[in-house]
Design a protein around this motif. Structure first.
Motif, PDB file in Angstrom:
ATOM      1  N   LEU A  55       0.831  -1.206   0.000  1.00 24.44           N
ATOM      2  CA  LEU A  55       0.000   0.000   0.000  1.00 24.44           C
ATOM      3  C   LEU A  55       0.865   1.256   0.000  1.00 24.44           C
ATOM      4  O   LEU A  55       0.561   2.234  -0.713  1.00 24.44           O
ATOM      5  N   PHE A  56       1.939   1.263   0.756  1.00 24.80           N
ATOM      6  CA  PHE A  56       2.852   2.412   0.724  1.00 24.80           C
ATOM      7  C   PHE A  56       3.528   2.527  -0.650  1.00 24.80           C
ATOM      8  O   PHE A  56       3.794   3.632  -1.132  1.00 24.80           O
ATOM      9  N   LEU A  57       3.796   1.395  -1.273  1.00 28.81           N
ATOM     10  CA  LEU A  57       4.371   1.426  -2.617  1.00 28.81           C
ATOM     11  C   LEU A  57       3.386   2.024  -3.616  1.00 28.81           C
ATOM     12  O   LEU A  57       3.780   2.777  -4.517  1.00 28.81           O
ATOM     13  N   VAL A  58       2.102   1.729  -3.453  1.00 27.44           N
ATOM     14  CA  VAL A  58       1.079   2.324  -4.325  1.00 27.44           C
ATOM     15  C   VAL A  58       1.041   3.839  -4.138  1.00 27.44           C
ATOM     16  O   VAL A  58       0.939   4.603  -5.116  1.00 27.44           O
ATOM     17  N   LEU A  59       1.110   4.299  -2.900  1.00 29.63           N
ATOM     18  CA  LEU A  59       1.129   5.748  -2.659  1.00 29.63           C
ATOM     19  C   LEU A  59       2.352   6.403  -3.289  1.00 29.63           C
ATOM     20  O   LEU A  59       2.256   7.500  -3.847  1.00 29.63           O
ATOM     21  N   ALA A  60       3.502   5.724  -3.220  1.00 28.07           N
ATOM     22  CA  ALA A  60       4.707   6.265  -3.851  1.00 28.07           C
ATOM     23  C   ALA A  60       4.554   6.336  -5.369  1.00 28.07           C
ATOM     24  O   ALA A  60       4.962   7.319  -6.008  1.00 28.07           O
ATOM     25  N   VAL A  61       3.955   5.303  -5.959  1.00 24.09           N
ATOM     26  CA  VAL A  61       3.736   5.296  -7.407  1.00 24.09           C
ATOM     27  C   VAL A  61       2.784   6.416  -7.807  1.00 24.09           C
ATOM     28  O   VAL A  61       3.007   7.138  -8.798  1.00 24.09           O
ATOM     29  N   LEU A  62       1.708   6.602  -7.043  1.00 23.48           N
ATOM     30  CA  LEU A  62       0.770   7.672  -7.348  1.00 23.48           C
ATOM     31  C   LEU A  62       1.439   9.038  -7.249  1.00 23.48           C
ATOM     32  O   LEU A  62       1.227   9.909  -8.108  1.00 23.48           O
ATOM     33  N   GLY A  63       2.230   9.240  -6.213  1.00 22.32           N
ATOM     34  CA  GLY A  63       2.919  10.510  -6.075  1.00 22.32           C
ATOM     35  C   GLY A  63       3.885  10.790  -7.218  1.00 22.32           C
ATOM     36  O   GLY A  63       3.970  11.910  -7.706  1.00 22.32           O
ATOM     37  N   TYR A  64       4.593   9.743  -7.657  1.00 24.36           N
ATOM     38  CA  TYR A  64       5.533   9.932  -8.771  1.00 24.36           C
ATOM     39  C   TYR A  64       4.812  10.270 -10.069  1.00 24.36           C
ATOM     40  O   TYR A  64       5.200  11.213 -10.783  1.00 24.36           O
ATOM     41  N   VAL A  65       3.748   9.527 -10.383  1.00 23.95           N
ATOM     42  CA  VAL A  65       3.041   9.756 -11.644  1.00 23.95           C
ATOM     43  C   VAL A  65       2.382  11.132 -11.647  1.00 23.95           C
ATOM     44  O   VAL A  65       2.429  11.853 -12.649  1.00 23.95           O
ATOM     45  N   VAL A  66       1.764  11.506 -10.540  1.00 22.27           N
ATOM     46  CA  VAL A  66       1.106  12.812 -10.477  1.00 22.27           C
ATOM     47  C   VAL A  66       2.136  13.934 -10.591  1.00 22.27           C
ATOM     48  O   VAL A  66       1.924  14.931 -11.302  1.00 22.27           O
ATOM     49  N   THR A  67       3.261  13.803  -9.932  1.00 18.04           N
ATOM     50  CA  THR A  67       4.289  14.836 -10.009  1.00 18.04           C
ATOM     51  C   THR A  67       4.875  14.959 -11.401  1.00 18.04           C
ATOM     52  O   THR A  67       5.168  16.064 -11.879  1.00 18.04           O
ATOM     53  N   CYS A 149      -5.668   4.556   0.085  1.00 21.43           N
ATOM     54  CA  CYS A 149      -5.051   4.367  -1.234  1.00 21.43           C
ATOM     55  C   CYS A 149      -6.091   4.426  -2.346  1.00 21.43           C
ATOM     56  O   CYS A 149      -5.830   4.984  -3.425  1.00 21.43           O
ATOM     57  N   MET A 150      -7.281   3.872  -2.110  1.00 22.10           N
ATOM     58  CA  MET A 150      -8.333   3.964  -3.116  1.00 22.10           C
ATOM     59  C   MET A 150      -8.741   5.413  -3.351  1.00 22.10           C
ATOM     60  O   MET A 150      -8.943   5.840  -4.505  1.00 22.10           O
ATOM     61  N   LEU A 151      -8.867   6.183  -2.274  1.00 25.81           N
ATOM     62  CA  LEU A 151      -9.196   7.601  -2.428  1.00 25.81           C
ATOM     63  C   LEU A 151      -8.104   8.341  -3.191  1.00 25.81           C
ATOM     64  O   LEU A 151      -8.396   9.199  -4.036  1.00 25.81           O
ATOM     65  N   CYS A 152      -6.853   8.007  -2.934  1.00 28.28           N
ATOM     66  CA  CYS A 152      -5.755   8.660  -3.640  1.00 28.28           C
ATOM     67  C   CYS A 152      -5.732   8.269  -5.116  1.00 28.28           C
ATOM     68  O   CYS A 152      -5.330   9.071  -5.968  1.00 28.28           O
ATOM     69  N   CYS A 153      -6.151   7.053  -5.435  1.00 27.41           N
ATOM     70  CA  CYS A 153      -6.248   6.659  -6.852  1.00 27.41           C
ATOM     71  C   CYS A 153      -7.278   7.517  -7.582  1.00 27.41           C
ATOM     72  O   CYS A 153      -7.032   7.998  -8.701  1.00 27.41           O
ATOM     73  N   ILE A 154      -8.435   7.718  -6.962  1.00 27.08           N
ATOM     74  CA  ILE A 154      -9.442   8.595  -7.560  1.00 27.08           C
ATOM     75  C   ILE A 154      -8.935  10.029  -7.624  1.00 27.08           C
ATOM     76  O   ILE A 154      -9.164  10.745  -8.606  1.00 27.08           O
ATOM     77  N   GLY A 155      -8.221  10.456  -6.591  1.00 28.82           N
ATOM     78  CA  GLY A 155      -7.646  11.797  -6.618  1.00 28.82           C
ATOM     79  C   GLY A 155      -6.607  11.965  -7.709  1.00 28.82           C
ATOM     80  O   GLY A 155      -6.515  13.034  -8.331  1.00 28.82           O
ATOM     81  N   ALA A 156      -5.830  10.917  -7.967  1.00 29.99           N
ATOM     82  CA  ALA A 156      -4.855  10.994  -9.056  1.00 29.99           C
ATOM     83  C   ALA A 156      -5.547  11.121 -10.404  1.00 29.99           C
ATOM     84  O   ALA A 156      -5.098  11.870 -11.282  1.00 29.99           O
ATOM     85  N   ALA A 157      -6.666  10.398 -10.593  1.00 28.17           N
ATOM     86  CA  ALA A 157      -7.413  10.523 -11.847  1.00 28.17           C
ATOM     87  C   ALA A 157      -7.985  11.925 -12.004  1.00 28.17           C
ATOM     88  O   ALA A 157      -7.943  12.509 -13.093  1.00 28.17           O
ATOM     89  N   ALA A 371       3.605   4.456 -16.032  1.00 31.51           N
ATOM     90  CA  ALA A 371       2.789   5.475 -16.687  1.00 31.51           C
ATOM     91  C   ALA A 371       3.388   6.862 -16.531  1.00 31.51           C
ATOM     92  O   ALA A 371       3.080   7.760 -17.317  1.00 31.51           O
ATOM     93  N   GLY A 372       4.273   7.043 -15.557  1.00 34.88           N
ATOM     94  CA  GLY A 372       4.893   8.346 -15.367  1.00 34.88           C
ATOM     95  C   GLY A 372       5.794   8.760 -16.503  1.00 34.88           C
ATOM     96  O   GLY A 372       6.012   9.969 -16.704  1.00 34.88           O
ATOM     97  N   PHE A 373       6.362   7.796 -17.262  1.00 29.41           N
ATOM     98  CA  PHE A 373       7.177   8.172 -18.419  1.00 29.41           C
ATOM     99  C   PHE A 373       6.628   7.605 -19.721  1.00 29.41           C
ATOM    100  O   PHE A 373       7.090   7.980 -20.804  1.00 29.41           O
ATOM    101  N   LEU A 374       5.646   6.698 -19.643  1.00 28.12           N
ATOM    102  CA  LEU A 374       4.991   6.252 -20.875  1.00 28.12           C
ATOM    103  C   LEU A 374       4.068   7.322 -21.435  1.00 28.12           C
ATOM    104  O   LEU A 374       3.895   7.432 -22.654  1.00 28.12           O
ATOM    105  N   ALA A 375       3.465   8.114 -20.560  1.00 29.99           N
ATOM    106  CA  ALA A 375       2.607   9.205 -21.011  1.00 29.99           C
ATOM    107  C   ALA A 375       3.461  10.348 -21.543  1.00 29.99           C
ATOM    108  O   ALA A 375       4.566  10.609 -21.047  1.00 29.99           O
ATOM    109  N   PRO A 376       2.987  11.068 -22.551  1.00 31.77           N
ATOM    110  CA  PRO A 376       3.750  12.215 -23.066  1.00 31.77           C
ATOM    111  C   PRO A 376       3.804  13.324 -22.032  1.00 31.77           C
ATOM    112  O   PRO A 376       2.915  13.443 -21.178  1.00 31.77           O
ATOM    113  N   PRO A 377       4.835  14.142 -22.084  1.00 31.36           N
ATOM    114  CA  PRO A 377       4.920  15.248 -21.114  1.00 31.36           C
ATOM    115  C   PRO A 377       3.796  16.246 -21.331  1.00 31.36           C
ATOM    116  O   PRO A 377       3.395  16.510 -22.469  1.00 31.36           O
TER     117      PRO A 377
END
Length: 384
Positions: A55-67, A149-157, A371-377
């Motif tokens: 779960l902490f790894l998911v939060l780290a992934v979300l933070g990286y992709v959003v940033t 983590c589920m709330l943060c996933c929706i927040g990332a979207a 997805a943080g680097f697969l998506a275009p800038p």
């Protein structure tokens, strides 16, 4: 004098496909549906596990992709508030577990004891107060962390996807509902922007009050700004003919409503059949397929009463497939249970042991982070 011509090939949506400069991808906005598919798939994967390390790894992934891939739009600044909401959810879950204690065993690690309140006979089974153990608090924090983590996933979207662009790709039958959802989603980022603007104005005017004393000077301008924005939105929707019924008859609207209602019932029955192993066989994939077919038919029939044109539709290209596929593949790997012990996804704290980090689920979550680097800038304010 020599004349230089620049040729460009047309994309699948009819828009000119911009070439890459020196192998570098040009900034563009990713399709909003791709971000929603990625986020919902990652939330589905989170629902499968209760391991705090994952779960902490998911939060780290979300933070990286959003940033890495958020824009400078107002709705792209609200992810930190979703993190605050997540911390609040965890804190509430821990407090409820401590207050409504279930008792401890001799093998538990005692932390403290709350005053015990006697309960009547009809309230049997619920214990208010009493001793609290470390195992109980850790279990409650882990349960709250999964919901966070589920709330943060929706927040990332909500942070990554443009809600106005997402509205354009909805079927015609869901257009009015999509407008309502888009307005509701846009409320929180707009309120955050209003609060920041009012706070900045107070600093420029040398406002020295802080804390609760400054609340009145912030809430009133924010509410006034929200009311003015609502009136402008209502006038704009009225001028654009929002809510018109088009050429649909009463009979067609009733048929559309019946098809959608039966389709949703079929989807619910199919989901129940897939989750419950003791349910009859026809409640699984057959009910799910029948419900999906009825919903698609209802959407097709209801979309005839609304005619919309789309200016420069968002393209769906290889980056969209890559981002959506990374999230879906992560969810599939966590649900498949191949290459690891499924018990590692839901460790127990009785007795208290350090949870293991399974390799395959970890690789699946890291795959979603690509997805943080697969998506275009994204486009920046200084991008020409």
């Amino acid at each position: 004098m020599a004349r230089t011509t620049v040729s460009s090939t047309a994309g699948p949506s009819g828009c000119p496909r911009q070439p890459e400069e020196g192998g570098r991808r040009l900034p563009r906005i990713l399709h909003p549906v791709a971000w929603w598919v990625w986020a919902l798939a990652l939330a589905t994967a989170v629902s499968r596990t209760n391991n705090p390390l994952l779960l902490f790894l998911v939060l780290a992934v979300l933070g990286y992709v959003v940033t890495a891939r958020r824009t400078e739009a107002p709705w792209a600044r609200g992810f930190s508030y979703y993190l605050y909401l997540a911390l609040t959810v965890v804190a509430i879950r821990v407090v409820f577990r401590a207050v409504f204690a279930t008792g401890i065993t001799p093998h538990d690690h005692f932390l403290f004891s709350l005053p015990h309140l006697p309960t009547p006979d009809w309230y049997a089974g619920i214990r208010i107060g009493g001793p609290v153990s470390l195992e109980a608090l850790l279990s409650a924090a882990t349960d709250g962390l999964r919901l966070a983590c589920m709330l943060c996933c929706i927040g990332a979207a909500n942070t990554l996807a443009n809600p106005k662009r997402a509205l354009r790709v909805l079927p015609g039958a869901l257009y009015e509902l999509g407008v309502a959802v888009t307005v509701a989603i846009s409320v929180a980022p707009q309120l955050v922007q209003s609060v920041q603007r009012v706070a900045r104005a107070r600093k420029l005017r040398a406002g020295r009050t802080r804390g609760l004393k400054a609340l009145r000077g912030i809430v009133v301008p924010v509410l006034e700004d929200a009311l003015e924005r609502s009136l402008r939105l209502a006038a704009a929707m009225d001028s654009r003919g929002y809510g018109r019924a088009g050429t649909a008859t009463r009979r067609s609207r009733r048929i559309t409503g019946a098809l959608m209602l039966l389709g949703m019932c079929g989807l619910c029955a199919g989901a129940y059949g897939l989750l419950d192993a003791t349910a009859p066989a026809f409640l699984g994939f057959p009910a799910m397929a029948a419900g999906a077919l009825l919903c698609v038919t209802g959407l097709r029939l209801g979309g005839r009463r609304i005619t919309r044109t789309t200016y420069r539709p968002d393209p769906w290209r290889l980056p969209e497939w890559a981002v959506a596929g990374s999230g879906v593949l992560a969810a599939v790997l966590l649900f498949a249970g191949l290459g690891y012990d499924p018990a590692q996804l839901n460790p127990t704290f009785y007795p208290l042991t350090w949870p293991e980090l399974p390799l395959v689920p970890t690789a699946a979550i890291l795959l979603a982070g690509t997805a943080g680097f697969l998506a275009p800038p994204p486009r920046r304010a200084d991008t020409p």
